[in-house]
Design an enzyme around this catalytic site. Sequence first.
Site, PDB file in Angstrom:
ATOM      1  N   ASN A  51       0.958  -1.156  -0.005  1.00  0.00           N
ATOM      2  CA  ASN A  51      -0.067  -0.138   0.177  1.00  0.00           C
ATOM      3  C   ASN A  51       1.105   1.147   0.052  1.00  0.00           C
ATOM      4  O   ASN A  51       1.536   1.519   1.038  1.00  0.00           O
ATOM      5  CB  ASN A  51      -1.061   0.012   1.242  1.00  0.00           C
ATOM      6  N   TRP A  52       0.948   1.773  -1.042  1.00  0.00           N
ATOM      7  CA  TRP A  52       1.900   2.934  -1.187  1.00  0.00           C
ATOM      8  C   TRP A  52       1.260   4.260  -0.576  1.00  0.00           C
ATOM      9  O   TRP A  52       1.901   5.346  -0.609  1.00  0.00           O
ATOM     10  CB  TRP A  52       2.252   3.257  -2.713  1.00  0.00           C
ATOM     11  N   LYS A  53       0.086   4.157  -0.365  1.00  0.00           N
ATOM     12  CA  LYS A  53      -0.827   5.436   0.420  1.00  0.00           C
ATOM     13  C   LYS A  53      -0.505   6.519  -0.565  1.00  0.00           C
ATOM     14  O   LYS A  53      -0.686   6.627  -1.665  1.00  0.00           O
ATOM     15  CB  LYS A  53      -0.031   5.502   1.852  1.00  0.00           C
ATOM     16  N   HIS A  72      -9.409   1.065   4.708  1.00  0.00           N
ATOM     17  CA  HIS A  72      -8.166   1.279   5.368  1.00  0.00           C
ATOM     18  C   HIS A  72      -8.640   2.020   6.470  1.00  0.00           C
ATOM     19  O   HIS A  72      -9.101   3.161   6.554  1.00  0.00           O
ATOM     20  CB  HIS A  72      -7.062   1.897   4.386  1.00  0.00           C
ATOM     21  N   GLU A  80      -6.669   4.415   7.917  1.00  0.00           N
ATOM     22  CA  GLU A  80      -6.680   5.895   7.632  1.00  0.00           C
ATOM     23  C   GLU A  80      -7.940   6.599   6.999  1.00  0.00           C
ATOM     24  O   GLU A  80      -8.116   7.945   7.191  1.00  0.00           O
ATOM     25  CB  GLU A  80      -5.285   6.190   6.675  1.00  0.00           C
ATOM     26  N   GLU A 102      -5.513  -4.831  10.592  1.00  0.00           N
ATOM     27  CA  GLU A 102      -4.467  -4.046  10.501  1.00  0.00           C
ATOM     28  C   GLU A 102      -4.857  -3.240  11.818  1.00  0.00           C
ATOM     29  O   GLU A 102      -5.600  -2.409  11.971  1.00  0.00           O
ATOM     30  CB  GLU A 102      -4.455  -2.803   9.429  1.00  0.00           C
ATOM     31  N   GLY A 154       2.675   2.143  10.868  1.00  0.00           N
ATOM     32  CA  GLY A 154       3.385   3.056  10.679  1.00  0.00           C
ATOM     33  C   GLY A 154       4.207   3.527  11.807  1.00  0.00           C
ATOM     34  O   GLY A 154       4.861   4.634  12.185  1.00  0.00           O
ATOM     35  N   SER A 191       3.360  -2.227  10.282  1.00  0.00           N
ATOM     36  CA  SER A 191       4.979  -2.495  10.665  1.00  0.00           C
ATOM     37  C   SER A 191       5.393  -3.959  10.061  1.00  0.00           C
ATOM     38  O   SER A 191       6.470  -4.432  10.768  1.00  0.00           O
ATOM     39  CB  SER A 191       5.198  -2.149  12.023  1.00  0.00           C
ATOM     40  N   GLY A 226       2.969  -1.157   4.203  1.00  0.00           N
ATOM     41  CA  GLY A 226       3.033   0.099   3.851  1.00  0.00           C
ATOM     42  C   GLY A 226       4.414   0.453   3.687  1.00  0.00           C
ATOM     43  O   GLY A 226       4.979   0.337   2.473  1.00  0.00           O
ATOM     44  N   GLY A 227       5.062   1.048   4.801  1.00  0.00           N
ATOM     45  CA  GLY A 227       6.438   1.648   4.657  1.00  0.00           C
ATOM     46  C   GLY A 227       7.549   0.603   3.914  1.00  0.00           C
ATOM     47  O   GLY A 227       7.980   1.046   2.830  1.00  0.00           O
TER      48      GLY A 227
HETATM   49  P1  13P Z   1       3.140   0.251   7.578  1.00  0.00           P
HETATM   50  O1  13P Z   1       3.684  -0.941   7.046  1.00  0.00           O
HETATM   51  O2  13P Z   1       3.992   1.145   7.403  1.00  0.00           O
HETATM   52  O3  13P Z   1       2.986  -0.006   9.171  1.00  0.00           O
HETATM   53  O4  13P Z   1       1.639   0.569   7.191  1.00  0.00           O
HETATM   54  C1  13P Z   1       0.421  -0.591   7.199  1.00  0.00           C
HETATM   55  C2  13P Z   1      -0.568  -0.190   6.420  1.00  0.00           C
HETATM   56  O5  13P Z   1      -1.095   0.700   6.788  1.00  0.00           O
HETATM   57  C3  13P Z   1      -0.790  -0.961   5.245  1.00  0.00           C
HETATM   58  O6  13P Z   1      -2.046  -0.906   4.662  1.00  0.00           O
END
Ligand code: 13P
Length: 248
Positions: A9-11, A96, A98, A168, A174, A214, A235-236
């Site tokens: 997920n590149w957000k 998600h 967020e 999640e 994050g 994470s 994510g990251g």
């Molecule tokens: P991180 O891997 O950066 O914690 O993000 C997880 C995420 O929200 C994937 O959708």
Amino acid sequence: MRQTIIAGNWKMNLNLKQAKDLAEGIKSGLKNKQTKHKVLVYPSTIHIQAVYDILNGTDVAIGCQNIYPSKLAAFTGETSTDQLKDLNLKYVLIGHSERRQFLGESNEFLNQKIIYTLKEGMIPMYCIGETLEEREDNKTFDVLGKQLTVGLQNISKEDVKVLSIAYEPVWAIGTGKVATPEQAQEAHAFVRDKIKSIFNAEIAENMSILYGGSVKPDNVQSLMSMKDIDGGLVGGASQKSDSFLALL
Ligand code: 13P
């Protein structure tokens, strides 16, 4: 056998050059390599075309981070499945944390999005998870239960088969605070059991349930060794080709 999935997920994190470089890096890293996992990336909507131009023809599938549940119509700022279908895109991320947290998306609205995505013949990944406060108040299972019963209401057994779930925990996203494999397994077992009670045992057994929060190359194996964890929504660590390839 359940499908294992590694999804990035590149957000809203990358600019155009970074997104193209990342797609190129993934493409060249996977050249002549086999991975047993399904590989999926969700770029920002504005970068989907550029990423598609690079990854089209590879085994890496591309999805959109969100849709609005309507055919082409007056919804400023939103994206329709019709527009995604122009590129033969099939995958959509829904719910998600967020979007739940910052854009106020409710379980009911997310349910509409899932129903619409499925009706359009596309493949949703539905994200659920509790906040730190909810976990500390011992509400984790109540929250997950509601996200599942409301988010997946009015969906037929036939339609739900293509859907996957990403658990999640919000406190792990994050933050570098990954859930322990045992904590994640406990939640995944609950989710699978809930899917069984909403649908049936066969659907629950075949559904891919990913962990997100994470996930890194050094913890992915211990997480995925747990019986109910079928992959990662990352994510990251998905936003650099080295670490994404290391995850795979
Ligand atoms: P991180 O891997 O950066 O914690 O993000 C997880 C995420 O929200 C994937 O959708």
